[in-house]
Design a protein around this motif. Structure first.
Motif, mmCIF file in Angstrom:
data_model
loop_
_atom_site.group_PDB
_atom_site.id
_atom_site.type_symbol
_atom_site.label_atom_id
_atom_site.label_comp_id
_atom_site.label_asym_id
_atom_site.label_seq_id
_atom_site.Cartn_x
_atom_site.Cartn_y
_atom_site.Cartn_z
ATOM 1 N N ARG A 70 0.967 -1.264 0.070
ATOM 2 C CA ARG A 70 -0.046 -0.160 0.030
ATOM 3 C C ARG A 70 0.744 1.264 0.250
ATOM 4 O O ARG A 70 1.752 1.389 0.865
ATOM 5 C CB ARG A 70 -1.023 0.030 1.097
ATOM 6 N N ARG A 72 2.147 4.536 0.858
ATOM 7 C CA ARG A 72 1.984 5.172 2.446
ATOM 8 C C ARG A 72 1.450 6.559 2.295
ATOM 9 O O ARG A 72 0.545 7.044 3.217
ATOM 10 C CB ARG A 72 3.335 5.404 3.121
ATOM 11 N N GLY A 75 -2.511 5.559 -0.218
ATOM 12 C CA GLY A 75 -3.302 4.490 0.375
ATOM 13 C C GLY A 75 -3.721 3.618 -0.900
ATOM 14 O O GLY A 75 -4.397 2.675 -0.262
ATOM 15 N N ASP A 423 -10.960 -1.515 8.442
ATOM 16 C CA ASP A 423 -11.075 -0.418 7.560
ATOM 17 C C ASP A 423 -12.723 0.032 7.781
ATOM 18 O O ASP A 423 -13.089 1.114 6.912
ATOM 19 C CB ASP A 423 -10.883 -1.049 6.005
ATOM 20 N N ARG A 445 -12.381 5.590 5.297
ATOM 21 C CA ARG A 445 -11.890 6.537 4.381
ATOM 22 C C ARG A 445 -12.765 7.207 3.296
ATOM 23 O O ARG A 445 -12.596 8.593 3.294
ATOM 24 C CB ARG A 445 -10.635 5.855 3.458
#
Length: 713
Positions: A70, A72, A75, A423, A445
């Motif tokens: 992933r 950083r 994402g 998540d 997110r």
């Protein structure tokens, strides 16, 4: 004589050949060129792999290891292909990256995003889009011709793009084909090269994997061409149709070449007329063209795509998505159950013996002098057994968890690296059932609201999760079926969750109350349309009831595929007979018949239609299975006549025909979903139904009456 004046040093060139004493590294720092000459010969300043968080190893091959990672900062999830040889042979890295980049933009080729390096070791990584499992994970199982056509259209299209970009892949095989929910993508360009001018030989001849290697490469011909990619596509097409590799086994290169030279035509004729007698003539032409021994006569990618076999409008194939074994042939399913009771060591030993026996059978059946010709089908059976045993035995001792860590394989039998349920922010429990709990959640997110179906049994029985997820995914795209988005896991407990679109409230919440016929027609049109989609996708729900029908402002959506399964071949029984809820269970299931079909869903829809019209369930109550079966056997016709003429005397004749057709006691006479939708009762233009709980609140007449009472216009 005076010493000559020193010659002034030439100005530093800006070309690569005149590299400065200190060359850029992956971290933009500099090291002496002398040291770099031995350790880091590359001449490019690459971004650092430290920009990516490495999550889990998802694949290993001869050229490198593939890691799920992933970024950083953004994402975004990517795949990192670790090339430890890159620090020593950066030219090979450049060729691989250039070949893959030349094919950028095609939907069936994995896209390359960047090339990065480890600032400490100098190891090189290719950054690519992340796609799930490979096609190998879904073998062995034979597929229907329509599905193979859909898959081959994608693969031949990818080959056409590569060859138009002057690239030859040279290692096309199921392991190098990824499956993203039915969209296939060719990956791993580690053996790829650009096309040489005519007559110029390639350095490498035997490149790739033996069962998919073309005859001209086996013969040692270094002047091959793009046809070496078309041969393995033919091998893959045959493997998809039969469920087993066509050639190779434990043969050497010379043995395989001799076998193909002597017996290829006989093997193809046996394949067409004995193993696949129902294969269409058009499909035979394509397979025969791809597997032409002479590369000059072999089909090109462009010629294959223009063939009449591909002329039909493409439709999404019914993929298992995460499930390699869904809808598999009865024999292969039996072999998997057999393999499950063996220890890993016993499986490996049995796999080796079965593979040797399979190849011996196939060699003798191909007319070799070392034995008499026998049925080649025995060879295919043994090959399937060997592949099944190998698949079961190939699980690593430590397998990836949702977080990328490892736990013993005996405790975690699944083979998939799942995203984390962390998540999602879990908000509230909105439903509970026999198979799990449904939780309203929000993605941390994106903020999107979803439904999480918690399957605590998933850590122990991931096969059941795969069946449920695959059945629901096979019905993707229909507006009256709840859509599945992902499968995630709890990194601590290993519990599995299905991520689905969130819809609030079930049809059960609005019962009991009788509805007018027009409204019932609108609702049944949606439900039967959902059943038509499921049955066209070879899925039987087996638990249709008001609790499993959600209501989104008048749009009904079928949910909960926990009891669903793929349709078995005719005559093959299902393990479970009494599946679902008693008042909606079909007579054939009550009678203990394990060879039922999609009609069990249509019976349940008939029960729901009657319940919507009357406001109460038609059958069941506190009866047992035997009592309900006896009651239906003796009194069904009388009950329907009483319903039509006493309870619902105003029901139209067309509606009675549909309800009688759905509730036919004999499943052979029961209406199918397609027949029901073609009935005259549904001929009227559909209109939005006024559902309880929503529409009355927005009835404009309420406000008109209030205005009139107040003397306003």
């Amino acid at each position: 004589m005076a010493a000559p004046a020193p010659v002034p040093a030439p100005p530093a060139s800006r070309k690569r050949a005149a590299a400065p004493d200190h060359e850029p590294t992956a971290s933009r720092s500099s090291t002496p060129a002398a040291a770099a000459g031995a350790k880091r010969p590359r001449r490019y300043a690459l971004a650092s792999v430290d920009d990516y968080e490495q999550l889990d190893v998802v694949g290993e091959g001869a050229s490198g290891v593939v890691i799920m990672a992933r970024h950083r900062r953004t994402g975004n999830k990517v795949a990192l292909k670790h090339l430890p040889h890159g620090a020593r042979d950066f030219d090979a890295v450049r060729v691989e990256a250039a070949c893959q980049h030349a094919c950028t933009g095609h939907p069936n080729i994995v896209q390359i995003k960047d090339v990065v390096a480890d600032p400490k070791s100098g190891d090189v990584f290719l950054v690519m889009e992340f796609v799930g499992g490979s096609l190998r994970d879904e073998l062995p199982r034979a597929r229907p011709e329509k599905q193979v056509r859909f898959m081959m259209r994608q693969l031949v299209g990818a080959a056409k793009k590569m060859h138009a970009s002057h690239v030859i892949h040279r290692d096309i095989k199921p392991e190098n084909i990824l499956n993203s929910f039915g969209d296939l993508k060719v990956c791993d360009f580690g053996s790829a090269t650009f096309v040489n001018p005519a007559g110029k030989p390639y350095e490498e001849c035997l490149v790739g994997t033996l069962p998919y290697t073309s005859p001209e490469q086996l013969a040692g011909n270094h002047c091959y061409g793009p046809g070496v990619d078309m041969w393995p596509l033919g091998c893959i097409m045959g493997e998809l149709l039969t469920g087993a590799p066509l050639f190779g086994g434990d043969m050497t290169e010379k043995e395989l070449l001799a076998d193909l030279s002597a017996n290829l035509d006989d093997q193809l004729n046996e394949l067409f007329y004995d193993v696949l007698p129902e294969l269409s003539p058009a499909a035979r032409e394509v397979l025969f063209g791809l597997l032409a021994f002479d590369p000059e006569k072999r089909m090109t990618a462009a010629e294959a795509l223009e063939h009449r076999w591909f002329a039909e409008e493409p439709k999404k194939a019914n993929f298992a998505g995460f499930a390699p074994l869904f809808g598999a042939h009865a024999l292969v399913l039996f072999l998997f159950m057999f393999a499950a009771v063996l220890s890993p060591a016993a499986r490996r030993e049995a796999a080796t013996e079965a593979m040797h026996a399979a190849n011996a059978r196939r060699r003798r059946s191909s007319g070799r002098p070392d034995g008499k010709a026998i049925d080649q089908g025995i060879g295919y059976i043994l090959m399937a057994l060997a592949l099944v045993l190998t698949y079961r035995a190939a699980a690593p001792d430590d397998e990836p968890t949702a977080t990328g860590s490892t736990t013993p394989a005996a405790k975690r039998p699944r083979r998939y690296a799942l995203a984390s349920v962390d998540d999602y922010e879990q908000l509230d429990v909105v439903g509970e059932g026999a198979s799990g709990v449904v939780i309203m959640a929000r993605h941390r997110r994106t903020g999107n609201k979803v439904a999480l179906k918690h399957l605590p049994h998933g850590a122990r029985d991931f096969d059941a999760v795969r069946v449920e997820a695959a059945c629901q995914h096979a019905c993707t795209g229909h507006p009256n079926i709840v859509q599945i988005k992902d499968v995630v896991a709890d990194p601590k407990s290993g519990d599995v969750f299905l991520v689905m679109e969130f819809v609030e409230g079930s049809l059960r919440d609005e019962l009991p109350r009788a509805r007018p016929e027009k409204q019932v027609r609108f609702m049944m049109r949606q439900l039967i349309g959902a059943a038509k989609k499921m049955h066209a996708s070879h899925v039987i729900h087996r638990d249709i009831k008001p609790e499993n029908i959600l209501n989104s402002f008048g749009d009904l959506k079928v949910c909960d595929f926990g009891s669903a399964t793929f349709v078995n071949p005719a005559g093959k029984p299902y393990e479970e007979c009494l599946v679902g809820t008693l008042p909606y269970t079909s007579p054939e299931q009550l009678a203990g018949n394990h060879c039922y079909g999609p009609g069990v869903d249509m019976w349940a829809l008939g029960c729901i239609m009657g319940e919507l019209l009357t406001g109460a369930p038609l059958f069941g109550g506190d009866m047992t299975e035997k009592e309900l079966l006896a009651d239906l056997s003796a009194n069904l016709d009388d009950q329907l006549n009483e319903l039509f003429y006493d309870v619902l005397p105003e029901l139209s004749p067309a509606a009675r025909e549909v309800l009688s057709g759905l509730l036919a006691f004999d499943p052979e006479k029961r209406m199918t979903a397609a027949e029901a939708l073609d009935h005259r009762w549904f001929a009227e233009e559909p209109k939005k139904a006024n559902f309880a709980g929503f529409a009355p609140l927005f009835d404009v007449r309420i406000f008109k009456n209030q205005d009139a009472a107040n003397g306003k216009q």
